[in-house]
Motif scaffolding. Structure first.
Motif, mmCIF file in Angstrom:
data_model
loop_
_atom_site.group_PDB
_atom_site.id
_atom_site.type_symbol
_atom_site.label_atom_id
_atom_site.label_comp_id
_atom_site.label_asym_id
_atom_site.label_seq_id
_atom_site.Cartn_x
_atom_site.Cartn_y
_atom_site.Cartn_z
ATOM 1 N N TYR A 91 12.345 115.120 26.990
ATOM 2 C CA TYR A 91 11.266 114.559 26.160
ATOM 3 C C TYR A 91 10.366 115.668 25.624
ATOM 4 N N LEU B 218 17.320 107.027 26.005
ATOM 5 C CA LEU B 218 16.007 106.687 25.455
ATOM 6 C C LEU B 218 16.035 105.383 24.656
ATOM 7 N N SER C 11 18.952 113.755 25.934
ATOM 8 C CA SER C 11 18.580 113.473 27.325
ATOM 9 C C SER C 11 19.770 113.556 28.283
ATOM 10 N N ALA D 140 13.850 104.059 30.290
ATOM 11 C CA ALA D 140 14.809 105.164 30.453
ATOM 12 C C ALA D 140 14.743 105.742 31.868
ATOM 13 N N MET E 254 10.180 105.095 27.586
ATOM 14 C CA MET E 254 10.350 106.095 28.641
ATOM 15 C C MET E 254 10.424 105.423 30.014
ATOM 16 N N SER F 298 22.683 107.015 24.911
ATOM 17 C CA SER F 298 21.305 107.392 24.556
ATOM 18 C C SER F 298 20.371 106.685 25.526
ATOM 19 N N LEU G 137 15.218 113.965 32.264
ATOM 20 C CA LEU G 137 14.704 113.073 31.227
ATOM 21 C C LEU G 137 13.339 113.545 30.726
#
Length: 264
Positions: free
Chosen positions: A237, A125, A243, A13, A10, A123, A233
């Motif tokens: 989650y 993440l 996302s 990201a 995270m 992606s 984001l």
């Protein structure tokens, strides 16, 4: 919320989302103000052709996609400057060319296609440290070119005067096109080919409706790009939603809200 922020993937990201949101939104104000919004789509699909060629040749896809997208961006600028064709027509030609090449390269490649899909949809993440490092380098490059903001803005609003003042407008056009191409390709791994055009256009379009000056438009676009990346984001989650799509839907929501405020 705090638990999510402690997770390494995270953290990567969030850092990648903030940087991509800021860089793409900063360049997006020039794209929107110059009525080149279709350029993001065109370069994203040029990136698709480059990624497909890299996969076909067994080379790291971004090593091929970056020079390919830059070449397409420079070609679009060259044709736009030297012909009477409109921007949308010129970009549309190269858009179709890139898609056709990408499909051709993918059809020639045998076997597993999940790696190609990861570039198409992205992606955030799954951003790894090398991906994040590439985005950081891109951010540093954009910062180094920040002193050109005034000249780019001048040429955006008063192109003929800038040419009369002997400013290197054409050279700056090529430089900006190349930078947008590099940002598009390097952001593809984070948000995907399908969504990167939204990052380049929507925050800038929203800020244009809210800002009386180009300087404020630039600042608001960057803030919107960063804020929607962060909030989208974290929301994705908690809701377990894609996302990139969540971030873009949040950007569209702000755009609609700005449209309503503009009408009052």
């Amino acid at each position: 919320m705090l638990e999510a922020l402690q997770l390494p993937f995270m953290q990567r990201a969030l850092m990648a989302g903030v940087l991509v949101g800021a860089i793409a939104s900063y360049l997006g104000v020039f794209i929107v103000q110059r009525r080149l919004s279709f350029l993001g789509d065109g370069l994203a699909h040029a990136a698709f052709a480059g990624v497909a060629l890299g996969l076909l040749l067994g080379i790291q896809p971004l090593y091929v996609a970056v020079p390919f997208a830059v070449a397409v961006a420079l070609a679009i600028t060259w044709v736009r400057e030297r012909t009477s064709l409109g921007e949308d027509t010129t970009i549309g030609v190269f858009f179709a060319f890139s898609v056709a090449l990408g499909v051709l390269f993918m059809s020639m490649r045998q076997g597993y296609t999940a790696d190609a899909l990861s570039y198409i949809f992205g992606s955030i993440l799954t951003v790894a440290w090398p991906d994040l490092l590439a985005v950081v380098i891109l951010g540093v490059l954009t910062l180094l070119l920040l002193p050109l903001w005034g000249r780019w803005a001048y040429a955006t609003f008063e192109r003929e005067l800038a040419l009369a003042d002997r400013l290197p407008v054409l050279r700056q056009d090529y430089l900006m096109a190349a930078l947008i191409a590099v940002v598009t390709v390097m952001s593809v791994k984070v948000v995907g080919i399908v969504l990167i055009a939204a990052f380049l256009v929507i925050p800038a379009a929203t800020s244009r409706m809210l800002s009386p000056t180009f300087a404020r438009m630039t600042l608001w676009a960057v803030l919107i790009g960063v804020a929607t990346s962060l909030l989208g984001l974290l929301l994705s989650y908690h809701l377990d939603t894609p996302s990139g799509a969540t971030i873009v839907l949040m950007q569209v929501g702000l755009f609609l809200l700005a449209s309503l405020l503009r009408q009052k």
